[in-house]
Design a protein around this motif. Structure first.
Motif, PDB file in Angstrom:
ATOM      1  N   LYS A   1       0.822  -1.207   0.000  1.00 57.74           N
ATOM      2  CA  LYS A   1       0.000   0.000   0.000  1.00 57.74           C
ATOM      3  C   LYS A   1       0.858   1.259   0.000  1.00 57.74           C
ATOM      4  O   LYS A   1       0.574   2.231  -0.711  1.00 57.74           O
ATOM      5  CB  LYS A   1      -0.928  -0.007   1.215  1.00 57.74           C
ATOM      6  CG  LYS A   1      -1.959   1.106   1.220  1.00 57.74           C
ATOM      7  CD  LYS A   1      -2.923   0.953   2.392  1.00 57.74           C
ATOM      8  CE  LYS A   1      -3.777  -0.280   2.258  1.00 57.74           C
ATOM      9  NZ  LYS A   1      -4.804  -0.387   3.334  1.00 57.74           N
TER      10      LYS A   1
ATOM     11  N   GLU B   1       0.836   4.111  -2.959  1.00 60.72           N
ATOM     12  CA  GLU B   1       0.489   5.502  -2.649  1.00 60.72           C
ATOM     13  C   GLU B   1       1.608   6.447  -3.072  1.00 60.72           C
ATOM     14  O   GLU B   1       1.349   7.534  -3.605  1.00 60.72           O
ATOM     15  CB  GLU B   1       0.192   5.650  -1.151  1.00 60.72           C
ATOM     16  CG  GLU B   1      -1.122   5.033  -0.720  1.00 60.72           C
ATOM     17  CD  GLU B   1      -2.312   5.558  -1.508  1.00 60.72           C
ATOM     18  OE1 GLU B   1      -2.395   6.797  -1.716  1.00 60.72           O
ATOM     19  OE2 GLU B   1      -3.146   4.738  -1.947  1.00 60.72           O
TER      20      GLU B   1
ATOM     21  N   LYS C   1       1.463   6.739  -6.909  1.00 60.16           N
ATOM     22  CA  LYS C   1       0.348   7.586  -7.348  1.00 60.16           C
ATOM     23  C   LYS C   1       0.681   9.065  -7.170  1.00 60.16           C
ATOM     24  O   LYS C   1       0.451   9.882  -8.079  1.00 60.16           O
ATOM     25  CB  LYS C   1      -0.918   7.243  -6.555  1.00 60.16           C
ATOM     26  CG  LYS C   1      -1.575   5.931  -6.947  1.00 60.16           C
ATOM     27  CD  LYS C   1      -2.819   5.688  -6.106  1.00 60.16           C
ATOM     28  CE  LYS C   1      -3.534   4.414  -6.524  1.00 60.16           C
ATOM     29  NZ  LYS C   1      -4.744   4.150  -5.700  1.00 60.16           N
ATOM     30  N   GLN C   2       1.216   9.424  -6.019  1.00 59.04           N
ATOM     31  CA  GLN C   2       1.546  10.818  -5.748  1.00 59.04           C
ATOM     32  C   GLN C   2       2.665  11.307  -6.664  1.00 59.04           C
ATOM     33  O   GLN C   2       2.636  12.440  -7.144  1.00 59.04           O
ATOM     34  CB  GLN C   2       1.941  10.992  -4.280  1.00 59.04           C
ATOM     35  CG  GLN C   2       0.803  10.802  -3.296  1.00 59.04           C
ATOM     36  CD  GLN C   2      -0.343  11.780  -3.539  1.00 59.04           C
ATOM     37  OE1 GLN C   2      -0.131  12.969  -3.777  1.00 59.04           O
ATOM     38  NE2 GLN C   2      -1.567  11.264  -3.483  1.00 59.04           N
TER      39      GLN C   2
END
Length: 276
Positions: free
Chosen positions: A99, A103, A106-107
């Motif tokens: 996870k 994340e 994605k950022q």
């Protein structure tokens, strides 16, 4: 001595037996893993950026039709390869079961205005909603899986590839383990990879024919947990048999994912399999 520790010492785990589940999503461990991925001086989680760039360029060169290339990056981590391929104009779907890494990816893609579809999923259970020109699985993740998981993954990837689509992955070779020795080491850390607080680490290295285990038993003031890290040493025949079983017929071998010439003394084997 603690009964749990006695049981750990009493017997070795069976090949591919799980230890602590989902440890890569542990709050502390996941931070350390992401840090290792992003540290260009280490190759414990990802390869150097120079190698990543060379690999992405070579892998992209394998695609014959460069128009609207759909890429599936299995075990994409923080997106180091996905970003390279996106920069070439590919439409990338990246899948990872960490996870924190997803994340971060994605950022990072958002900040660079890259249109990459990152998904927090277990790729062994993924149901793909499109077909791909290229699938990739880099840094020897394939060898972590047990034979049943490998069979299922290969069949799933084969089905989701377009005609003439390719699957590129690398594994550790048997040559990589030529100097392997079974051993045990105990260390103390005030803080480190496994915990932010003091702990003792009991590391065991074991061999089960072509399957190798790094077992970490972590003892702190509250608990004892066991992490089993498995890997399989392959030869070309074993790889070819598994890929052909899934339906692949056009298969080539290289020493690594930069397209290095096939070499029996390489620590890795890269396989390129095309769906015909």
């Amino acid at each position: 001595m603690n009964k749990k520790l006695l049981e750990i010492y009493r017997k070795n785990p069976k090949p591919y037996e799980q230890g602590e589940k989902m440890f890569w999503n542990d709050e502390h461990i996941s931070k350390q893993m992401l840090k290792a991925h992003l540290d260009e001086t280490l190759e414990s989680a990802s390869r150097t950026m120079k190698t990543i760039e060379s690999s992405a360029k070579w892998i992209y060169s394998l695609v014959e039709n460069k128009k609207n290339v759909d890429v599936l990056d299995l075990g994409c981590g923080p997106g180091l390869y996905a970003e390279q391929l996106s920069a070439f104009g590919c439409k990338v779907v990246g899948i990872d079961y960490s996870k924190r890494s997803i994340e971060y990816a994605k950022q990072n893609a958002l900040s660079k205005q890259m249109q990459i579809d990152y998904r927090y999923e277990n790729y062994l259970e993924s149901v793909f909603d499109k077909s791909f020109d290229l699938a990739m699985m880099i840094y020897c993740d394939f060898g972590v899986l047990n034979p049943k998981e490998r069979d299922g993954l290969l069949k799933n990837v084969y089905e989701t590839l377009k005609p003439d689509g390719i699957f590129v992955l690398d594994v550790f070779s048997q040559y990589n383990y030529k100097n392997f020795k079974e051993q045990e080491m105990i260390t103390y850390e005030d803080s480190g990879f496994w915990r932010s607080h003091p702990y003792v680490c009991i590391k065991k290295d074991r061999k089960y024919n072509e399957v190798y285990l790094e077992q970490y038993t972590i003892v702190d003031d509250k608990d004892i947990k066991v992490y089993n890290l498995w890997n399989t040493a392959f030869n070309k025949k074993k790889l070819k048999d598994e890929f052909q079983k899934a339906g692949f017929s056009d298969i080539s071998f290289y020493s690594d994912c930069t397209g290095g010439k096939d070499d029996e003394q390489s620590s890795t084997i890269c396989i390129v399999a095309r769906k015909k």
